[in-house]
Motif scaffolding. Sequence first.
Motif, PDB file in Angstrom:
ATOM      1  N   THR A  36       0.860  -1.176   0.000  1.00 28.01           N
ATOM      2  CA  THR A  36       0.000   0.000   0.000  1.00 28.01           C
ATOM      3  C   THR A  36       0.896   1.225   0.000  1.00 28.01           C
ATOM      4  O   THR A  36       1.913   1.271   0.705  1.00 28.01           O
ATOM      5  CB  THR A  36      -0.924   0.000   1.233  1.00 28.01           C
ATOM      6  OG1 THR A  36      -1.729  -1.185   1.188  1.00 28.01           O
ATOM      7  CG2 THR A  36      -1.825   1.216   1.253  1.00 28.01           C
ATOM      8  N   ASN A  38       1.149   5.798  -0.978  1.00 26.18           N
ATOM      9  CA  ASN A  38       0.549   7.100  -1.283  1.00 26.18           C
ATOM     10  C   ASN A  38       1.309   7.699  -2.449  1.00 26.18           C
ATOM     11  O   ASN A  38       2.537   7.581  -2.523  1.00 26.18           O
ATOM     12  CB  ASN A  38       0.641   8.046  -0.086  1.00 26.18           C
ATOM     13  CG  ASN A  38      -0.153   7.559   1.097  1.00 26.18           C
ATOM     14  OD1 ASN A  38      -1.268   7.073   0.954  1.00 26.18           O
ATOM     15  ND2 ASN A  38       0.423   7.673   2.277  1.00 26.18           N
ATOM     16  N   ARG A  65      -4.543  -3.247  -9.082  1.00 26.86           N
ATOM     17  CA  ARG A  65      -4.863  -2.218  -8.081  1.00 26.86           C
ATOM     18  C   ARG A  65      -6.173  -2.594  -7.402  1.00 26.86           C
ATOM     19  O   ARG A  65      -7.138  -2.979  -8.067  1.00 26.86           O
ATOM     20  CB  ARG A  65      -5.010  -0.864  -8.759  1.00 26.86           C
ATOM     21  CG  ARG A  65      -5.420   0.251  -7.830  1.00 26.86           C
ATOM     22  CD  ARG A  65      -5.519   1.589  -8.592  1.00 26.86           C
ATOM     23  NE  ARG A  65      -6.295   2.531  -7.843  1.00 26.86           N
ATOM     24  CZ  ARG A  65      -7.581   2.792  -8.062  1.00 26.86           C
ATOM     25  NH1 ARG A  65      -8.240   2.190  -9.025  1.00 26.86           N
ATOM     26  NH2 ARG A  65      -8.206   3.672  -7.311  1.00 26.86           N
ATOM     27  N   GLU A  67      -9.348  -1.793  -6.463  1.00 24.41           N
ATOM     28  CA  GLU A  67     -10.245  -0.720  -6.900  1.00 24.41           C
ATOM     29  C   GLU A  67     -11.362  -0.474  -5.897  1.00 24.41           C
ATOM     30  O   GLU A  67     -11.779   0.664  -5.677  1.00 24.41           O
ATOM     31  CB  GLU A  67     -10.839  -1.081  -8.265  1.00 24.41           C
ATOM     32  CG  GLU A  67     -11.770  -0.035  -8.812  1.00 24.41           C
ATOM     33  CD  GLU A  67     -12.363  -0.432 -10.141  1.00 24.41           C
ATOM     34  OE1 GLU A  67     -12.707   0.479 -10.889  1.00 24.41           O
ATOM     35  OE2 GLU A  67     -12.493  -1.631 -10.425  1.00 24.41           O
ATOM     36  N   TYR A  98      -2.981   4.781 -13.911  1.00 28.90           N
ATOM     37  CA  TYR A  98      -1.992   4.009 -13.168  1.00 28.90           C
ATOM     38  C   TYR A  98      -1.307   3.076 -14.156  1.00 28.90           C
ATOM     39  O   TYR A  98      -1.972   2.417 -14.964  1.00 28.90           O
ATOM     40  CB  TYR A  98      -2.643   3.152 -12.074  1.00 28.90           C
ATOM     41  CG  TYR A  98      -3.390   3.938 -11.036  1.00 28.90           C
ATOM     42  CD1 TYR A  98      -2.736   4.459  -9.923  1.00 28.90           C
ATOM     43  CD2 TYR A  98      -4.755   4.139 -11.153  1.00 28.90           C
ATOM     44  CE1 TYR A  98      -3.432   5.168  -8.959  1.00 28.90           C
ATOM     45  CE2 TYR A  98      -5.459   4.842 -10.191  1.00 28.90           C
ATOM     46  CZ  TYR A  98      -4.798   5.364  -9.104  1.00 28.90           C
ATOM     47  OH  TYR A  98      -5.489   6.054  -8.150  1.00 28.90           O
ATOM     48  N   LEU A 111       1.499   6.840 -10.989  1.00 29.25           N
ATOM     49  CA  LEU A 111       0.250   7.540 -11.240  1.00 29.25           C
ATOM     50  C   LEU A 111       0.587   8.675 -12.187  1.00 29.25           C
ATOM     51  O   LEU A 111       1.444   9.510 -11.884  1.00 29.25           O
ATOM     52  CB  LEU A 111      -0.336   8.085  -9.935  1.00 29.25           C
ATOM     53  CG  LEU A 111      -1.662   8.829 -10.069  1.00 29.25           C
ATOM     54  CD1 LEU A 111      -2.507   8.607  -8.821  1.00 29.25           C
ATOM     55  CD2 LEU A 111      -1.477  10.302 -10.329  1.00 29.25           C
ATOM     56  N   ASP A 122      -8.721  10.091  -2.634  1.00 32.85           N
ATOM     57  CA  ASP A 122      -9.154   8.688  -2.728  1.00 32.85           C
ATOM     58  C   ASP A 122      -8.485   7.955  -3.883  1.00 32.85           C
ATOM     59  O   ASP A 122      -8.554   6.727  -3.962  1.00 32.85           O
ATOM     60  CB  ASP A 122     -10.680   8.568  -2.814  1.00 32.85           C
ATOM     61  CG  ASP A 122     -11.260   9.164  -4.091  1.00 32.85           C
ATOM     62  OD1 ASP A 122     -10.753  10.212  -4.560  1.00 32.85           O
ATOM     63  OD2 ASP A 122     -12.228   8.583  -4.622  1.00 32.85           O
ATOM     64  N   LEU A 123      -7.800   8.704  -4.760  1.00 36.24           N
ATOM     65  CA  LEU A 123      -7.050   8.074  -5.850  1.00 36.24           C
ATOM     66  C   LEU A 123      -5.536   8.146  -5.647  1.00 36.24           C
ATOM     67  O   LEU A 123      -4.779   7.588  -6.441  1.00 36.24           O
ATOM     68  CB  LEU A 123      -7.422   8.706  -7.195  1.00 36.24           C
ATOM     69  CG  LEU A 123      -8.871   8.508  -7.651  1.00 36.24           C
ATOM     70  CD1 LEU A 123      -9.149   9.294  -8.925  1.00 36.24           C
ATOM     71  CD2 LEU A 123      -9.182   7.037  -7.850  1.00 36.24           C
ATOM     72  N   THR A 124      -5.103   8.864  -4.594  1.00 36.25           N
ATOM     73  CA  THR A 124      -3.663   8.980  -4.349  1.00 36.25           C
ATOM     74  C   THR A 124      -3.229   8.343  -3.034  1.00 36.25           C
ATOM     75  O   THR A 124      -2.104   7.865  -2.936  1.00 36.25           O
ATOM     76  CB  THR A 124      -3.216  10.459  -4.336  1.00 36.25           C
ATOM     77  OG1 THR A 124      -3.939  11.162  -3.318  1.00 36.25           O
ATOM     78  CG2 THR A 124      -3.429  11.125  -5.683  1.00 36.25           C
ATOM     79  N   ASN A 126      -3.324   5.708   0.261  1.00 37.28           N
ATOM     80  CA  ASN A 126      -3.642   4.323   0.659  1.00 37.28           C
ATOM     81  C   ASN A 126      -4.076   3.452  -0.524  1.00 37.28           C
ATOM     82  O   ASN A 126      -5.068   2.732  -0.440  1.00 37.28           O
ATOM     83  CB  ASN A 126      -4.715   4.321   1.755  1.00 37.28           C
ATOM     84  CG  ASN A 126      -4.224   5.015   2.995  1.00 37.28           C
ATOM     85  OD1 ASN A 126      -3.104   4.796   3.448  1.00 37.28           O
ATOM     86  ND2 ASN A 126      -5.059   5.887   3.536  1.00 37.28           N
ATOM     87  N   GLN A 127      -3.316   3.519  -1.586  1.00 37.29           N
ATOM     88  CA  GLN A 127      -3.589   2.701  -2.769  1.00 37.29           C
ATOM     89  C   GLN A 127      -2.883   1.363  -2.605  1.00 37.29           C
ATOM     90  O   GLN A 127      -1.674   1.311  -2.367  1.00 37.29           O
ATOM     91  CB  GLN A 127      -3.116   3.408  -4.039  1.00 37.29           C
ATOM     92  CG  GLN A 127      -3.837   4.721  -4.313  1.00 37.29           C
ATOM     93  CD  GLN A 127      -5.313   4.506  -4.535  1.00 37.29           C
ATOM     94  OE1 GLN A 127      -5.733   3.803  -5.449  1.00 37.29           O
ATOM     95  NE2 GLN A 127      -6.129   5.105  -3.659  1.00 37.29           N
ATOM     96  N   THR A 128      -3.639   0.281  -2.715  1.00 39.99           N
ATOM     97  CA  THR A 128      -3.098  -1.065  -2.523  1.00 39.99           C
ATOM     98  C   THR A 128      -2.926  -1.737  -3.875  1.00 39.99           C
ATOM     99  O   THR A 128      -3.829  -1.709  -4.716  1.00 39.99           O
ATOM    100  CB  THR A 128      -4.020  -1.894  -1.614  1.00 39.99           C
ATOM    101  OG1 THR A 128      -4.129  -1.221  -0.355  1.00 39.99           O
ATOM    102  CG2 THR A 128      -3.475  -3.298  -1.401  1.00 39.99           C
TER     103      THR A 128
END
Length: 160
Positions: A36, A38, A65, A67, A98, A111, A122-124, A126-128
Amino acid sequence: MKKIFALLFLSTLVFTSCVNDDDVDFDTIGTTFEFTTNFNQANDFGHRFFFNENIFDSDVVLVYRLEAVDNNLDVWEPLPTATIFLDDGNGGDITVLYRFNFTSGDVDVLLESNAPELVPADLTNNQTFRVVVVPASFAENTDIDLSNLDEVQSALNLEF
């Protein structure tokens, strides 16, 4: 002479009774990693994930990703994703994409945006991402939908 004939007959029977099922690849080894991150200006909207050990040059890397979560089930989207178009509030569009690239030692997840500083949190944050490393022969010679993480993990008997 009878003993030699019997021994030849027995060894022929043993070797010809072995089955070679070329449709099943029992030596395919895949691995899965998850992280995960940022995306921000400090990391140039990218994250480099290092493999524990170098992978083979012939291996193929697939990246997915997270989603969404739907009814407690993870929804994984393969990268590169379709471009996301957002309204910037001033009549313009913000594009978000991405993508990834890899070497035998790491994978970079990036990104890309025409206005990265305006991409919502919400798109940058805590992206897993889930990274699956598969042998090239599996990726090239399979009827598995490589864009479907569940199919890939099931075919490789990977658990996460």
